[in-house]
Design a protein around this motif. Structure first.
Motif, PDB file in Angstrom:
ATOM      1  N   GLN A  32       0.824  -1.202   0.000  1.00  0.00           N
ATOM      2  CA  GLN A  32       0.000   0.000   0.000  1.00  0.00           C
ATOM      3  C   GLN A  32       0.864   1.260   0.000  1.00  0.00           C
ATOM      4  OE1 GLN A  32      -3.722  -0.281   0.142  1.00  0.00           O
ATOM      5  NE2 GLN A  32      -2.891  -2.232  -0.605  1.00  0.00           N
ATOM      6  N   ASP A  33       0.404   2.263  -0.733  1.00  0.00           N
ATOM      7  CA  ASP A  33       1.070   3.558  -0.766  1.00  0.00           C
ATOM      8  C   ASP A  33       0.748   4.297   0.529  1.00  0.00           C
ATOM      9  OD1 ASP A  33       1.936   6.145  -1.171  1.00  0.00           O
ATOM     10  OD2 ASP A  33       1.230   6.260  -3.235  1.00  0.00           O
ATOM     11  N   SER A 220      -5.001  10.690  -6.282  1.00  0.00           N
ATOM     12  CA  SER A 220      -5.308   9.466  -7.018  1.00  0.00           C
ATOM     13  C   SER A 220      -6.686   9.583  -7.646  1.00  0.00           C
ATOM     14  CB  SER A 220      -5.265   8.258  -6.078  1.00  0.00           C
ATOM     15  OG  SER A 220      -5.648   7.074  -6.745  1.00  0.00           O
ATOM     16  N   HIS A 234      -1.613   6.863  -8.989  1.00  0.00           N
ATOM     17  CA  HIS A 234      -1.981   5.454  -9.083  1.00  0.00           C
ATOM     18  C   HIS A 234      -2.969   5.135  -7.968  1.00  0.00           C
ATOM     19  CE1 HIS A 234       1.937   5.727  -6.809  1.00  0.00           C
ATOM     20  NE2 HIS A 234       1.082   5.381  -5.866  1.00  0.00           N
ATOM     21  N   ASP A 237      -2.854   0.561  -4.040  1.00  0.00           N
ATOM     22  CA  ASP A 237      -1.964  -0.610  -4.093  1.00  0.00           C
ATOM     23  C   ASP A 237      -0.889  -0.478  -5.174  1.00  0.00           C
ATOM     24  OD1 ASP A 237      -3.451  -0.848  -6.367  1.00  0.00           O
ATOM     25  OD2 ASP A 237      -4.043  -2.936  -6.035  1.00  0.00           O
ATOM     26  N   TYR A 238      -0.680   0.759  -5.653  1.00  0.00           N
ATOM     27  CA  TYR A 238       0.314   1.089  -6.672  1.00  0.00           C
ATOM     28  C   TYR A 238      -0.076   0.620  -8.071  1.00  0.00           C
ATOM     29  CZ  TYR A 238       3.549   2.305  -2.867  1.00  0.00           C
ATOM     30  OH  TYR A 238       4.138   2.872  -1.765  1.00  0.00           O
ATOM     31  N   SER A 239      -1.221  -0.008  -8.233  1.00  0.00           N
ATOM     32  CA  SER A 239      -1.636  -0.413  -9.576  1.00  0.00           C
ATOM     33  C   SER A 239      -2.092   0.813 -10.361  1.00  0.00           C
ATOM     34  CB  SER A 239      -2.767  -1.440  -9.509  1.00  0.00           C
ATOM     35  OG  SER A 239      -3.931  -0.893  -8.906  1.00  0.00           O
ATOM     36  N   ARG A 240      -1.952   0.711 -11.669  1.00  0.00           N
ATOM     37  CA  ARG A 240      -2.306   1.838 -12.528  1.00  0.00           C
ATOM     38  C   ARG A 240      -3.800   1.835 -12.848  1.00  0.00           C
ATOM     39  NH1 ARG A 240       2.022   1.097 -17.264  1.00  0.00           N
ATOM     40  NH2 ARG A 240       1.559  -1.089 -16.799  1.00  0.00           N
ATOM     41  N   GLU A 270      -0.808   5.969 -15.743  1.00  0.00           N
ATOM     42  CA  GLU A 270      -0.447   6.617 -14.495  1.00  0.00           C
ATOM     43  C   GLU A 270       0.148   7.975 -14.835  1.00  0.00           C
ATOM     44  OE1 GLU A 270       2.535   6.048 -10.621  1.00  0.00           O
ATOM     45  OE2 GLU A 270       1.926   4.310 -11.820  1.00  0.00           O
TER      46      GLU A 270
END
Length: 370
Positions: A32-33, A220, A234, A237-240, A270
């Motif tokens: 997680q960011d 985001s 993003h 969870d850092y996914s694009r 992103e």
């Protein structure tokens, strides 16, 4: 036989929104960011700007913070919509309709957001070799009027004569668009010149709105305004973010919005923009021929190189300009232009069904099947 363009629009933006909505909240097991820790996913839609559907999906610390961000973002979009409108005037606003009416007589003082748009447009006119031209309004107005007449009354369906189009094209020289950035004025050296910013206005507005939202703290989000999509950051969870590119070979009347039939490709983004220009919206048909709204400045007729062109770029205004310009030039010319530009990729959907050509780096952005 005339066919009315279907009003039910499944644009790139809506496809992108639908796909992103399906992504759901990130799994707790994923990294997680920290900057987005505790954020929840929210979404909102509007129908009152740029004559299309706007959808924003994003993450915020609370409903109150999301509402604050979206109220400001929406207000910004409304202002850009009013400034770039060439059909209607608004109280207290000097917009492009006013510029078209007055700039042929004397310089008109304009908002910095109009000056920024027109400065970018003149630069992109040079980049695209004149294929993207905001001074092309005199010709585009003729096509607009013929399209509206055809859709309103099939008995009036017709195609403009070349004589009419060529006469209008005499007043489309972008060198006659005189911009004084220091004084913030616009002047037409040719009194009959008319602006039409359909090839850049929405994309430029989306870019400016996204940047301002980031300055307000939005970290985001996926903003989609009609065919213009711009991602901010993003997911937690850092996914694009993901956006679907509509299948241009399937009419909107028959389109079923699912990944297998509705989309040619699903793209991950992103801090990028994804814009598509195609022949499947804003058109009329006469005697089996489709006359769409993207007019080639060289032929003065609807461009017929491709069914659609999608552009990936870090700037939505740039992507919007390029999608129009690339749509009006040959594949070879377009490929050479894209490869000469940094951080720009494109996908050409040819007139032959299911035939697609990518620029050298486009496929790296495609979402892989799970």
């Amino acid at each position: 036989m005339l066919k009315r363009a279907v009003c039910f629009v499944l644009s790139l933006a809506l496809c992108a929104g639908a796909l992103s909505a399906c992504a759901g909240t990130p799994a707790s097991s994923a990294p997680q960011d920290p900057e987005l820790a505790g954020c929840e996913r929210y979404t909102v839609s509007w129908f009152d700007v740029f004559d299309t559907v706007t959808t924003v999906i994003g993450y915020a610390e609370s409903q109150e913070e999301w509402d604050r961000q979206m109220e400001a973002l929406h207000a910004d979009l409304v202002e850009y919509h009013q400034l770039y409108d060439i059909y209607y005037s608004y109280s207290g606003v000097t917009n492009l309709r006013d510029v078209n009416a007055q700039a042929g007589q004397a310089p008109v003082t304009v908002d910095a957001r109009i000056m920024g748009l027109l400065t970018e447009a003149k630069s992109m006119h040079e980049t695209t070799g004149g294929k993207m031209n905001v001074a092309f309004g005199a010709v585009l107005k003729i096509w607009h009027n013929y399209r509206e007449a055809a859709l309103d009354d099939p008995e009036k369906a017709a195609v403009p004569s070349m004589e009419e189009l060529e006469a209008a094209a005499e007043h489309c020289n972008i060198d006659d668009l005189i911009l004084d950035e220091e004084a913030s004025t616009v002047y037409f050296a040719d009194p009959e010149l008319k602006l039409d910013v359909g090839s850049v206005g929405k994309g430029y507005a989306v870019e400016m709105v996204a940047r301002t939202a980031e300055e307000r703290g939005l970290k985001s989000a996926l903003i989609s305004v009609g065919g213009n999509l711009r991602s901010i950051g993003h997911k937690p969870d850092y996914s694009r973010w993901t956006g679907g590119i509509q299948n241009p070979w399937t009419t909107t009347a028959d389109l079923v919005p699912n990944e297998s039939s509705g989309y040619v490709a699903v793209v991950e983004v992103e801090d990028m923009a994804l814009v598509t220009s195609g022949n499947y919206q804003r058109y009329y048909e006469l005697d089996g021929v489709r006359y769409h709204h993207i007019i080639d400045p060289d032929t003065l007729m609807p461009a017929n190189y491709f069914s659609a062109v999608s552009v990936l770029a870090p700037d939505s205004g740039l992507a919007d300009c390029l999608s129009t310009g690339l749509y009006c030039m040959s594949l070879e010319e377009g490929q050479a232009l894209v490869e000469s530009l940094e951080n720009v990729e494109a996908m050409w959907m040819l007139n032959e069904q299911d035939r697609v050509v990518y620029s050298s780096g486009f496929e790296a952005h495609l979402k892989q099947a799970s």
